[in-house]
Motif scaffolding. Sequence first.
Motif, short mmCIF file in Angstrom:
data_model
loop_
_atom_site.label_atom_id
_atom_site.label_comp_id
_atom_site.label_asym_id
_atom_site.label_seq_id
_atom_site.Cartn_x
_atom_site.Cartn_y
_atom_site.Cartn_z
N LEU A 323 45.72 34.70 43.99
CA LEU A 323 45.48 35.13 42.62
C LEU A 323 46.72 35.87 42.12
O LEU A 323 47.54 36.33 42.91
N LEU A 324 46.82 35.99 40.81
CA LEU A 324 47.94 36.70 40.21
C LEU A 324 47.43 37.87 39.37
O LEU A 324 46.27 37.91 39.00
N ALA A 325 48.28 38.83 39.11
CA ALA A 325 48.02 39.96 38.20
C ALA A 325 47.31 41.12 38.90
O ALA A 325 46.44 40.93 39.75
N GLU A 326 47.69 42.31 38.49
CA GLU A 326 47.18 43.54 39.08
C GLU A 326 45.68 43.69 38.91
O GLU A 326 44.97 44.18 39.81
N PHE A 327 45.15 43.27 37.75
CA PHE A 327 43.72 43.48 37.51
C PHE A 327 42.85 42.71 38.51
O PHE A 327 41.71 43.10 38.78
N ASN A 328 43.38 41.63 39.07
CA ASN A 328 42.59 40.87 40.03
C ASN A 328 42.42 41.61 41.36
O ASN A 328 41.48 41.33 42.10
N VAL A 329 43.31 42.55 41.65
CA VAL A 329 43.12 43.39 42.83
C VAL A 329 41.83 44.18 42.68
O VAL A 329 41.00 44.23 43.61
N ALA A 330 41.65 44.79 41.52
CA ALA A 330 40.44 45.56 41.27
C ALA A 330 39.19 44.67 41.32
O ALA A 330 38.17 45.03 41.90
N ASN A 331 39.29 43.48 40.71
CA ASN A 331 38.14 42.58 40.69
C ASN A 331 37.73 42.14 42.09
O ASN A 331 36.54 42.09 42.43
N VAL A 332 38.72 41.84 42.93
CA VAL A 332 38.44 41.43 44.30
C VAL A 332 37.83 42.58 45.10
O VAL A 332 36.89 42.39 45.87
N LEU A 333 38.37 43.78 44.92
CA LEU A 333 37.81 44.94 45.62
C LEU A 333 36.35 45.15 45.25
O LEU A 333 35.51 45.44 46.12
#
Length: 345
Positions: A323-333
């Motif tokens: 995945l790309l983009a910082e916001f996807n880190v939060a979504n995955v967490l």
Amino acid sequence: MVSINKQFPEAFYQSIKPLLAHFGIDAPDIMISDLVLDSRDVAIHKAFIAVAGHALDGRDFIPQAVSLGAKVIVAQCDDKTRHGFVEMREQSVIIYFNQLPEKLSELAGYFYQFPANSMSVVAVTGTNGKTSTVQLISQLAHLMGERAASIGTLGAGIYSSSTDTQILDNIVNTTPDAISIQRLLAEFVAEGAFQVALEASSHALVQNRIKAVKTDIAVFTNLSRDHLDYHGSMAEYAAAKRLLLSQPELAYVVLNANDPEHKNWLANIPETSSVVLYGQNISAADMPTKYQYCVANNVRYTAEGIALSVQSSWGDCELRLSLLAEFNVANVLAAICCQLCLGKT
């Protein structure tokens, strides 16, 4: 999603009498096959639910429902003394129901046998990230071998184990109306789903669309300015989001610790609910000991995706995402937290 079975409502063919008895109404013994909010969907054995909405008032369409031959019409009444009053109009029985908007989710729940009780339900709210988080929750469940479904902006559907894909049926709103939500959940149960993730919009929460849906996990992603034309102020908008804390049987509340609004959620957590915090660039050592957590550090972005180090109450790991983009880190967490709360490892 498996195509909706046209005969599906027949599984719930029942008398209106015991259904409305739950609400103190002595109704005639008339059989119905489904509940509908749109008068254009009326048929002889489908009960028309005439309720006042945000844009239209269903009671204005009672004459149309009568002309289409509806045997049963359940109509909102604002005078509590008329609750349970029954009248005939041509061949239609009109039954008046006080506080119908507030009770509609429960009414539909009784009709469809409270399908949420037969599956794990995750409801996600927040200004941004709802759609991605819902999809990630369902995809993660599917990858771990659990038949999973989702409801949200992209539509409603259940993953097919044979194709590893999900075909979504279109829905009118991010969070469908109170009847459609219960009907969709019943369809998912009939198709063997054990888990569903749904988007809970602020409009839906204020309008009680999921009020009687048993919810195992509530997720808050973030809060920023939006929908102020409807809510009037940021304070009211934030309060609307926190209505998710009132869901029945709420076991876990998963909160984005990077968003300051999460502190207002912490101040309103039900005593029976456990809290899980997630976030980026937060030391695990700084997490309050009374809460579980899942945090990401050492986040690296590459052309192939994202690499990160995860520390959690359940253990630590290195993770790579396509995945790309910082916001996807939060979504995955958030998605990981939900599956951990449900006992997945």
